[in-house]
Design a protein around this motif. Structure first.
Motif, short mmCIF file in Angstrom:
data_model
loop_
_atom_site.label_atom_id
_atom_site.label_comp_id
_atom_site.label_asym_id
_atom_site.label_seq_id
_atom_site.Cartn_x
_atom_site.Cartn_y
_atom_site.Cartn_z
N GLN A 1 0.87 -0.99 0.00
CA GLN A 1 0.01 -0.07 0.07
C GLN A 1 0.89 1.27 -0.19
O GLN A 1 1.95 1.09 0.75
CB GLN A 1 -0.74 -0.06 1.19
CG GLN A 1 -1.90 0.96 1.17
CD GLN A 1 -3.19 0.36 0.25
OE1 GLN A 1 -2.86 -0.54 -0.34
NE2 GLN A 1 -4.44 1.39 0.26
N VAL A 2 0.32 2.17 -0.65
CA VAL A 2 1.31 3.51 -0.95
C VAL A 2 0.22 4.71 -0.77
O VAL A 2 -0.87 4.70 -1.35
CB VAL A 2 1.85 3.37 -2.08
CG1 VAL A 2 2.67 4.96 -2.36
CG2 VAL A 2 2.88 2.65 -2.50
N GLN A 3 0.41 5.82 0.33
CA GLN A 3 -0.25 6.69 0.13
C GLN A 3 0.46 8.02 -0.41
O GLN A 3 1.96 8.28 -0.10
CB GLN A 3 -0.46 7.23 1.80
CG GLN A 3 -1.37 6.03 2.33
CD GLN A 3 -0.72 4.77 2.87
OE1 GLN A 3 0.29 4.90 3.18
NE2 GLN A 3 -1.24 3.44 2.60
N SER B 1 4.30 7.47 1.43
CA SER B 1 4.63 6.79 2.56
C SER B 1 3.96 5.12 2.30
O SER B 1 2.93 5.03 1.65
CB SER B 1 3.82 7.52 3.58
OG SER B 1 2.51 7.38 3.45
N GLY B 2 4.37 4.30 2.99
CA GLY B 2 4.07 3.04 2.91
C GLY B 2 5.04 2.14 2.06
O GLY B 2 6.07 1.97 2.81
N ARG B 3 4.90 1.48 1.10
CA ARG B 3 5.76 0.60 0.42
C ARG B 3 7.00 1.40 0.11
O ARG B 3 6.87 2.55 0.16
CB ARG B 3 5.12 0.28 -0.97
CG ARG B 3 5.96 -0.69 -1.57
CD ARG B 3 5.33 -0.88 -2.97
NE ARG B 3 6.14 -2.03 -3.58
CZ ARG B 3 5.55 -3.04 -3.96
NH1 ARG B 3 4.48 -3.36 -3.90
NH2 ARG B 3 6.36 -4.12 -4.61
N SER C 1 3.40 3.20 -9.51
CA SER C 1 3.37 2.06 -9.93
C SER C 1 4.65 1.03 -10.00
O SER C 1 5.76 1.49 -9.75
CB SER C 1 3.31 2.42 -11.77
OG SER C 1 3.32 0.96 -12.52
N TYR D 1 -0.99 2.32 -13.17
CA TYR D 1 -0.62 2.96 -11.90
C TYR D 1 -1.56 2.58 -10.93
O TYR D 1 -2.73 2.60 -11.12
CB TYR D 1 -0.66 4.48 -11.84
CG TYR D 1 0.67 5.01 -12.90
CD1 TYR D 1 0.59 4.94 -14.11
CD2 TYR D 1 1.74 5.37 -12.15
CE1 TYR D 1 1.59 5.42 -14.60
CE2 TYR D 1 2.60 5.82 -12.76
CZ TYR D 1 2.67 6.07 -14.21
OH TYR D 1 3.74 6.34 -15.00
N SER D 2 -1.11 1.89 -9.74
CA SER D 2 -1.97 1.39 -8.65
C SER D 2 -2.78 2.28 -7.63
O SER D 2 -3.73 1.94 -6.89
CB SER D 2 -1.35 0.14 -8.01
OG SER D 2 -0.95 -0.67 -9.01
N TYR D 3 -1.65 3.26 -7.26
CA TYR D 3 -1.86 4.33 -6.40
C TYR D 3 -2.08 5.73 -6.84
O TYR D 3 -1.02 6.25 -7.69
CB TYR D 3 -0.77 4.18 -5.06
CG TYR D 3 -0.70 2.69 -4.87
CD1 TYR D 3 0.39 1.99 -5.18
CD2 TYR D 3 -1.36 2.23 -3.91
CE1 TYR D 3 0.62 0.60 -5.01
CE2 TYR D 3 -1.42 0.63 -3.32
CZ TYR D 3 -0.61 0.04 -3.83
OH TYR D 3 -0.31 -1.43 -3.61
N TRP D 4 -2.87 6.46 -6.31
CA TRP D 4 -3.07 7.81 -6.62
C TRP D 4 -3.16 8.70 -5.37
O TRP D 4 -3.75 8.31 -4.49
CB TRP D 4 -4.35 8.12 -7.56
CG TRP D 4 -4.08 7.21 -8.99
CD1 TRP D 4 -4.32 6.02 -9.11
CD2 TRP D 4 -3.92 7.97 -10.05
NE1 TRP D 4 -4.19 5.73 -10.64
CE2 TRP D 4 -4.01 6.65 -11.14
CE3 TRP D 4 -3.72 9.13 -10.79
CZ2 TRP D 4 -3.49 7.13 -12.33
CZ3 TRP D 4 -3.27 9.06 -11.91
CH2 TRP D 4 -3.39 8.05 -12.73
#
Length: 123
Positions: A1-3, A25-27, A99, A110-113
């Motif tokens: 998970q990425v914020q 933050s996160g990964r 990504s 891209y998985s995180y936005w």
């Protein structure tokens, strides 16, 4: 998970500059590729720029080449978008995205936005 949290947007006159930041933050930040996209009202999301996980590769949309520069600081876990010679057509909400694969202009990779930051360029 990425914020992801963007900042740095605002109102600027044509010809001016802004620098956007995206704090992650996160990964493990150094393992993910980062991109910037933008979306103007009534228009589809558009690729702007991307940078690979180590920073060795970059990619830009033709419309911003020579004016925008993407960079990253893996110690500060932040990616930047330096925008120079801004034009009214650059007005949009700018999003950063993360990504695990390198397919820079494809939004679906891209998985995180982030939540986006508004950039308005006045003429």
């Amino acid at each position: 998970q990425v914020q992801l949290v963007e900042s740095g947007g605002g109102v600027v006159q044509a010809g001016g500059s802004l620098r956007l930041s995206c704090a992650a933050s996160g990964r493990t930040f150094s393992s993910i590729n980062m991109g910037w996209f933008r979306q103007a009202p009534g228009r589809e999301r558009q690729f702007v720029a991307a940078i690979s996980n180590g920073g060795a590769r970059t990619s830009y949309a033709d419309s911003v080449k020579g004016r925008f520069t993407i960079s990253r600081d893996n110690v500060k876990v932040t990616v930047y978008l330096q925008m120079n010679s801004l034009k009214p057509e650059d007005t949009a909400v700018y999003y950063c995205a993360a990504s695990v694969v390198w397919n820079p202009s494809r939004g679906n990779s891209y998985s995180y936005w982030g939540q986006g930051t508004q950039v308005t360029v006045s003429s």
